[in-house]
Design a protein around this motif. Structure first.
Motif, mmCIF file in Angstrom:
data_model
loop_
_atom_site.group_PDB
_atom_site.id
_atom_site.type_symbol
_atom_site.label_atom_id
_atom_site.label_comp_id
_atom_site.label_asym_id
_atom_site.label_seq_id
_atom_site.Cartn_x
_atom_site.Cartn_y
_atom_site.Cartn_z
ATOM 1 N N PRO A 12 11.432 10.186 -14.397
ATOM 2 C CA PRO A 12 10.328 11.057 -14.832
ATOM 3 C C PRO A 12 9.129 10.316 -15.415
ATOM 4 N N HIS A 13 9.354 9.272 -16.195
ATOM 5 C CA HIS A 13 8.233 8.519 -16.783
ATOM 6 C C HIS A 13 7.376 7.876 -15.682
ATOM 7 N N SER A 14 8.018 7.275 -14.699
ATOM 8 C CA SER A 14 7.283 6.666 -13.586
ATOM 9 C C SER A 14 6.525 7.709 -12.778
ATOM 10 N N LEU A 15 7.090 8.913 -12.653
ATOM 11 C CA LEU A 15 6.406 9.978 -11.925
ATOM 12 C C LEU A 15 5.126 10.398 -12.642
ATOM 13 N N VAL A 16 5.176 10.488 -13.964
ATOM 14 C CA VAL A 16 3.977 10.833 -14.741
ATOM 15 C C VAL A 16 2.894 9.777 -14.498
ATOM 16 N N GLU A 17 3.266 8.506 -14.571
ATOM 17 C CA GLU A 17 2.302 7.428 -14.317
ATOM 18 C C GLU A 17 1.762 7.495 -12.893
ATOM 19 N N CYS A 18 2.632 7.728 -11.936
ATOM 20 C CA CYS A 18 2.229 7.825 -10.537
ATOM 21 C C CYS A 18 1.225 8.962 -10.352
ATOM 22 N N CYS A 19 1.543 10.140 -10.874
ATOM 23 C CA CYS A 19 0.648 11.287 -10.711
ATOM 24 C C CYS A 19 -0.708 11.045 -11.362
ATOM 25 N N ALA A 20 -0.716 10.368 -12.499
ATOM 26 C CA ALA A 20 -1.991 10.050 -13.165
ATOM 27 C C ALA A 20 -2.849 9.163 -12.263
ATOM 28 N N ARG A 21 -2.238 8.190 -11.621
ATOM 29 C CA ARG A 21 -2.995 7.315 -10.710
ATOM 30 C C ARG A 21 -3.424 8.070 -9.459
ATOM 31 N N LEU A 22 -2.522 8.873 -8.879
ATOM 32 C CA LEU A 22 -2.864 9.607 -7.658
ATOM 33 C C LEU A 22 -3.981 10.614 -7.889
ATOM 34 N N ALA A 23 -4.021 11.196 -9.073
ATOM 35 C CA ALA A 23 -5.036 12.200 -9.386
ATOM 36 C C ALA A 23 -6.450 11.626 -9.348
ATOM 37 N N THR A 24 -6.586 10.308 -9.438
ATOM 38 C CA THR A 24 -7.908 9.682 -9.398
ATOM 39 C C THR A 24 -8.368 9.363 -7.980
ATOM 40 N N SER A 25 -7.516 9.581 -6.985
ATOM 41 C CA SER A 25 -7.852 9.243 -5.596
ATOM 42 C C SER A 25 -8.397 10.460 -4.867
ATOM 43 N N SER A 26 -9.456 10.261 -4.112
ATOM 44 C CA SER A 26 -10.024 11.361 -3.332
ATOM 45 C C SER A 26 -9.362 11.491 -1.962
ATOM 46 N N VAL A 27 -8.556 10.502 -1.589
ATOM 47 C CA VAL A 27 -7.848 10.532 -0.311
ATOM 48 C C VAL A 27 -6.464 9.927 -0.501
ATOM 49 N N LEU A 28 -5.452 10.581 0.096
ATOM 50 C CA LEU A 28 -4.075 10.114 0.012
ATOM 51 C C LEU A 28 -3.409 10.248 1.369
ATOM 52 N N GLY A 29 -2.535 9.318 1.690
ATOM 53 C CA GLY A 29 -1.667 9.458 2.844
ATOM 54 C C GLY A 29 -0.337 10.015 2.372
ATOM 55 N N PHE A 30 0.298 10.860 3.194
ATOM 56 C CA PHE A 30 1.509 11.560 2.772
ATOM 57 C C PHE A 30 2.501 11.654 3.915
ATOM 58 N N ASP A 31 3.749 11.333 3.607
ATOM 59 C CA ASP A 31 4.835 11.489 4.570
ATOM 60 C C ASP A 31 6.097 11.801 3.775
ATOM 61 N N THR A 32 7.105 12.297 4.458
ATOM 62 C CA THR A 32 8.378 12.576 3.810
ATOM 63 C C THR A 32 9.522 12.133 4.707
ATOM 64 N N GLU A 33 10.645 11.936 4.083
ATOM 65 C CA GLU A 33 11.905 11.769 4.793
ATOM 66 C C GLU A 33 12.796 12.907 4.319
ATOM 67 N N PHE A 34 13.412 13.579 5.252
ATOM 68 C CA PHE A 34 14.239 14.725 4.919
ATOM 69 C C PHE A 34 15.402 14.794 5.896
ATOM 70 N N VAL A 35 16.380 15.587 5.525
ATOM 71 C CA VAL A 35 17.514 15.856 6.402
ATOM 72 C C VAL A 35 17.539 17.361 6.600
ATOM 73 N N GLY A 36 17.471 17.791 7.841
ATOM 74 C CA GLY A 36 17.418 19.220 8.113
ATOM 75 C C GLY A 36 18.421 19.705 9.133
ATOM 76 N N GLU A 37 19.271 18.822 9.589
ATOM 77 C CA GLU A 37 20.191 19.203 10.660
ATOM 78 C C GLU A 37 21.292 20.156 10.201
ATOM 79 N N ASP A 38 21.665 20.096 8.932
ATOM 80 C CA ASP A 38 22.799 20.901 8.476
ATOM 81 C C ASP A 38 22.441 21.868 7.347
ATOM 82 N N THR A 39 21.145 22.176 7.195
ATOM 83 C CA THR A 39 20.706 23.104 6.155
ATOM 84 C C THR A 39 19.645 24.047 6.725
ATOM 85 N N TYR A 40 19.522 25.218 6.123
ATOM 86 C CA TYR A 40 18.491 26.164 6.551
ATOM 87 C C TYR A 40 17.105 25.610 6.231
#
Length: 174
Positions: A12-40
């Motif tokens: 959680p502490h690192s996430l707060v720091e990360c969000c503070a830095r990201l909030a200053t950017s006007s552009v961000l790249g975004f991707d995810t990794e997920f597993v969806g084969e066995d869940t709704y």
């Protein structure tokens, strides 16, 4: 390309720091990794973010509530770059309760720029930037922890080139 800082966000502490830095950017790249084969609904296993000054791997399994992060992604003042972002859009909508509005999909943009459609991420990186990406972790089990160095390298590379691709395609399309 010059080296860029790579940051793993796993508490959680690192996430707060990360969000503070990201909030200053006007552009961000975004991707995810997920597993969806066995869940709704797909299980969100990893969030990858590129900002102009750093790359982030956010572990949604250990970093705490992500509400502040999702607010950053749906802020219409910020451009969010995705590649073939249908699942990222669905996950963001489900997690934030809002539909993202200012997103730029590289796969769609490449098609509009006259390239083959749909062009995969590694093919687009190769075509526009001359970089060959390894796709060795495409079908990995993203729910298992700790992530291996190979998984982390793959995940960082998934977002490493999003902003340079956007700059190139945005210039061509405007």
């Amino acid at each position: 390309m010059k080296p860029i800082e790579e940051i793993v966000v796993a508490d959680p502490h690192s996430l707060v720091e990360c969000c503070a830095r990201l909030a200053t950017s006007s552009v961000l790249g975004f991707d995810t990794e997920f597993v969806g084969e066995d869940t709704y609904e797909p299980d969100l296993c990893l969030i990858q973010i590129a900002s102009p000054d750093a790359l982030y791997l956010i572990d949604p399994l250990s970093s705490g509530p992500l509400d502040a992060f999702w607010r950053i992604l749906v802020d219409p003042a910020r451009v969010v770059i995705v590649h073939a972002g249908r699942e990222e859009t669905r996950i963001c909508r489900r997690m934030s309760g809002e539909m993202p509005t200012n997103w730029f999909d590289l796969q769609v943009a490449a098609g509009l720029a006259g390239m083959s459609y749909p062009m995969g991420h590694s093919a687009l990186v190769s075509h526009l930037l001359g970089v060959q990406l390894s796709k060795g972790e495409t079908l990995t089990e993203w729910r298992h922890r700790p992530l291996s160095p190979s998984q982390m390298s793959y995940a960082f590379n998934d977002v490493r080139y999003l902003l340079p691709l956007w700059q190139r395609l945005n210039t061509w399309l405007t």
